[in-house]
Write a protein that holds these residues in place. Structure first.
Motif, PDB file in Angstrom:
ATOM      1  N   TYR A 100       0.966  -1.111   0.226  1.00  0.00           N
ATOM      2  CA  TYR A 100      -0.145   0.000   0.095  1.00  0.00           C
ATOM      3  C   TYR A 100       0.897   1.384   0.039  1.00  0.00           C
ATOM      4  N   TYR A 101       1.951   1.027   0.896  1.00  0.00           N
ATOM      5  CA  TYR A 101       2.754   2.532   1.060  1.00  0.00           C
ATOM      6  C   TYR A 101       3.687   2.642  -0.380  1.00  0.00           C
ATOM      7  N   THR A 102       3.758   1.526  -0.849  1.00  0.00           N
ATOM      8  CA  THR A 102       4.882   1.744  -2.226  1.00  0.00           C
ATOM      9  C   THR A 102       4.131   2.579  -3.340  1.00  0.00           C
ATOM     10  N   LYS A 103       2.621   2.224  -3.178  1.00  0.00           N
ATOM     11  CA  LYS A 103       1.826   3.115  -4.515  1.00  0.00           C
ATOM     12  C   LYS A 103       2.238   4.684  -4.278  1.00  0.00           C
ATOM     13  N   SER A 104       2.678   4.968  -3.303  1.00  0.00           N
ATOM     14  CA  SER A 104       3.035   6.702  -3.325  1.00  0.00           C
ATOM     15  C   SER A 104       4.436   6.667  -3.702  1.00  0.00           C
ATOM     16  N   MET A 105       5.461   5.713  -3.772  1.00  0.00           N
ATOM     17  CA  MET A 105       6.763   6.100  -4.143  1.00  0.00           C
ATOM     18  C   MET A 105       7.027   6.835  -5.289  1.00  0.00           C
ATOM     19  N   LYS A 106       6.454   6.763  -6.285  1.00  0.00           N
ATOM     20  CA  LYS A 106       6.582   7.479  -7.611  1.00  0.00           C
ATOM     21  C   LYS A 106       6.340   9.015  -7.304  1.00  0.00           C
ATOM     22  N   ARG A 107       5.186   9.375  -6.581  1.00  0.00           N
ATOM     23  CA  ARG A 107       4.894  10.815  -6.233  1.00  0.00           C
ATOM     24  C   ARG A 107       6.126  11.310  -5.288  1.00  0.00           C
ATOM     25  N   TYR A 108       6.466  10.468  -4.326  1.00  0.00           N
ATOM     26  CA  TYR A 108       7.435  10.655  -3.293  1.00  0.00           C
ATOM     27  C   TYR A 108       8.656  11.020  -4.098  1.00  0.00           C
ATOM     28  N   LYS A 109       9.058  10.441  -5.047  1.00  0.00           N
ATOM     29  CA  LYS A 109      10.430  10.533  -5.870  1.00  0.00           C
ATOM     30  C   LYS A 109      10.198  11.919  -6.565  1.00  0.00           C
ATOM     31  N   GLU A 110       9.071  12.144  -7.181  1.00  0.00           N
ATOM     32  CA  GLU A 110       8.847  13.605  -7.615  1.00  0.00           C
ATOM     33  C   GLU A 110       8.971  14.867  -6.848  1.00  0.00           C
ATOM     34  N   LEU A 111       8.590  14.453  -5.508  1.00  0.00           N
ATOM     35  CA  LEU A 111       8.460  15.654  -4.618  1.00  0.00           C
ATOM     36  C   LEU A 111       9.725  15.894  -3.924  1.00  0.00           C
ATOM     37  N   ASN A 112      10.733  14.765  -3.915  1.00  0.00           N
ATOM     38  CA  ASN A 112      12.037  14.762  -3.055  1.00  0.00           C
ATOM     39  C   ASN A 112      12.904  13.608  -3.606  1.00  0.00           C
ATOM     40  N   PRO A 113      13.514  14.095  -5.023  1.00  0.00           N
ATOM     41  CA  PRO A 113      14.307  13.431  -5.692  1.00  0.00           C
ATOM     42  C   PRO A 113      15.751  13.064  -5.201  1.00  0.00           C
ATOM     43  N   ASP A 114      16.082  14.112  -4.362  1.00  0.00           N
ATOM     44  CA  ASP A 114      17.601  13.985  -3.910  1.00  0.00           C
ATOM     45  C   ASP A 114      17.482  13.249  -2.598  1.00  0.00           C
ATOM     46  N   ASP A 115      16.532  12.641  -1.900  1.00  0.00           N
ATOM     47  CA  ASP A 115      16.430  11.864  -0.796  1.00  0.00           C
ATOM     48  C   ASP A 115      17.451  10.788  -0.733  1.00  0.00           C
ATOM     49  N   ARG A 116      18.418  10.842   0.206  1.00  0.00           N
ATOM     50  CA  ARG A 116      19.187   9.724   0.342  1.00  0.00           C
ATOM     51  C   ARG A 116      18.548   8.376   0.658  1.00  0.00           C
ATOM     52  N   CYS A 117      17.503   8.400   0.956  1.00  0.00           N
ATOM     53  CA  CYS A 117      16.783   7.072   1.170  1.00  0.00           C
ATOM     54  C   CYS A 117      16.406   6.264  -0.244  1.00  0.00           C
ATOM     55  N   LEU A 118      16.332   6.990  -1.146  1.00  0.00           N
ATOM     56  CA  LEU A 118      16.348   6.584  -2.687  1.00  0.00           C
ATOM     57  C   LEU A 118      17.474   5.706  -3.167  1.00  0.00           C
ATOM     58  N   ASN A 119      18.742   6.008  -2.549  1.00  0.00           N
ATOM     59  CA  ASN A 119      19.780   5.524  -2.803  1.00  0.00           C
ATOM     60  C   ASN A 119      19.883   4.186  -2.553  1.00  0.00           C
ATOM     61  N   LEU A 120      19.856   3.256  -3.532  1.00  0.00           N
ATOM     62  CA  LEU A 120      19.680   1.793  -2.948  1.00  0.00           C
ATOM     63  C   LEU A 120      20.963   1.016  -2.224  1.00  0.00           C
ATOM     64  N   LYS A 121      22.204   1.526  -2.484  1.00  0.00           N
ATOM     65  CA  LYS A 121      23.235   1.056  -1.567  1.00  0.00           C
ATOM     66  C   LYS A 121      23.277   1.685  -0.241  1.00  0.00           C
ATOM     67  N   TYR A 122      22.816   2.952   0.229  1.00  0.00           N
ATOM     68  CA  TYR A 122      22.671   3.557   1.263  1.00  0.00           C
ATOM     69  C   TYR A 122      21.477   2.694   1.948  1.00  0.00           C
ATOM     70  N   ARG A 123      20.420   2.601   1.459  1.00  0.00           N
ATOM     71  CA  ARG A 123      19.280   2.113   1.985  1.00  0.00           C
ATOM     72  C   ARG A 123      19.418   0.487   2.465  1.00  0.00           C
ATOM     73  N   CYS A 124      20.068   0.060   1.699  1.00  0.00           N
ATOM     74  CA  CYS A 124      20.364  -1.559   1.885  1.00  0.00           C
ATOM     75  C   CYS A 124      21.695  -2.063   2.562  1.00  0.00           C
ATOM     76  N   PHE A 125      22.495  -1.083   2.533  1.00  0.00           N
ATOM     77  CA  PHE A 125      23.816  -1.551   2.828  1.00  0.00           C
ATOM     78  C   PHE A 125      24.467  -0.473   3.973  1.00  0.00           C
ATOM     79  N   ASP A 126      24.841   0.858   3.454  1.00  0.00           N
ATOM     80  CA  ASP A 126      25.503   1.633   4.339  1.00  0.00           C
ATOM     81  C   ASP A 126      24.993   1.963   5.572  1.00  0.00           C
ATOM     82  N   VAL A 127      23.536   2.181   5.701  1.00  0.00           N
ATOM     83  CA  VAL A 127      22.869   2.561   6.956  1.00  0.00           C
ATOM     84  C   VAL A 127      23.167   1.427   7.912  1.00  0.00           C
ATOM     85  N   PHE A 128      23.369   0.261   7.570  1.00  0.00           N
ATOM     86  CA  PHE A 128      23.569  -1.038   8.616  1.00  0.00           C
ATOM     87  C   PHE A 128      25.198  -1.142   9.023  1.00  0.00           C
ATOM     88  N   VAL A 129      26.013  -0.548   8.263  1.00  0.00           N
ATOM     89  CA  VAL A 129      27.501  -0.868   8.508  1.00  0.00           C
ATOM     90  C   VAL A 129      28.076   0.506   9.033  1.00  0.00           C
TER      91      VAL A 129
END
Length: 208
Positions: free
Chosen positions: A146-175
């Motif tokens: 349900y939340y994922t349905k809003s991700m396209k709109r979120y990218k349009e509003l906040n394209p530079d968000d670090r959370c949209l970086n796959l490496k940061y979101r799935c690796f860097d934040v954990f190490v």
């Protein structure tokens, strides 16, 4: 001067962003602390937040502890510990003069968009809040879909968000900052977190 905190409950059956905005607009205190219906504050956290705001911080991250007895809940609780105070986290307390409204056109990532609008220094409290959310795996997947349905709109509003970086979101934040040591201490929970990341990835691409 002492800072005043006012607690307002809004239960009007709307989407959560709309209800949060009602609370923000009604608030007359100096600090806004927003909670969902399944969350509670630890003892002494309000005073700690007041002290941090008095020190010049605009907003405060509050460590979130997911209260769950199931193994799946323990995995989620372990994952959540890596996000405190990071780009993935969202302040839960903010000086009212600097408090933006939530975007009511998106559901799910509206927290992150709201947090990105807050200016000034942000602190992290020592005391936590509790998230009473021991849901099962299927319900968890439905919520993420349900939340994922809003991700396209979120990218349009906040394209530079670090959370949209796959490496940061799935690796860097954990190490980062030595957090990788916790992964080694809890190998079974770490495998569970990897499973969750893969699951969310499938959900995300299935709902694009």
């Amino acid at each position: 001067l002492p800072l005043n905190i006012e607690f307002i409950e809004v239960n009007m059956g709307m989407e959560r962003s709309a209800q949060r905005n009602i609370g923000i607009q009604r608030a007359t205190g100096d600090i806004v602390i927003w909670l969902d219906s399944d969350q509670s504050l630890s003892e002494g956290i309000v005073e700690e937040i007041k002290d941090l705001i008095k020190c010049g911080y605009t907003a405060v991250y509050i460590p979130e502890i997911i209260v769950a007895k199931s193994f799946f809940g323990r995995i989620r609780a372990f994952e959540r510990t890596f996000y405190t105070g990071t780009a993935i986290d969202v302040p839960r307390a903010v000086l009212r003069q600097q408090c933006p409204l939530f975007d009511e056109t998106i559901n799910g990532p509206e927290d992150a968009l709201w947090g990105s609008k807050i200016k000034g220094m942000k602190a992290t409290s020592k005391r936590p809040l509790f998230h009473h959310d021991d849901i099962g795996f299927i319900e968890y997947c439905k919520k993420k879909a349900y939340y994922t349905k809003s991700m396209k709109r979120y990218k349009e509003l906040n394209p530079d968000d670090r959370c949209l970086n796959l490496k940061y979101r799935c690796f860097d934040v954990f190490v980062e900052d030595g957090k990788w040591k916790e992964l080694l201490k809890h190998p079974v929970l770490t495998l569970g977190v990897i499973f969750l990341l893969i699951t969310r990835g499938f959900i995300y691409y299935a709902n694009l």
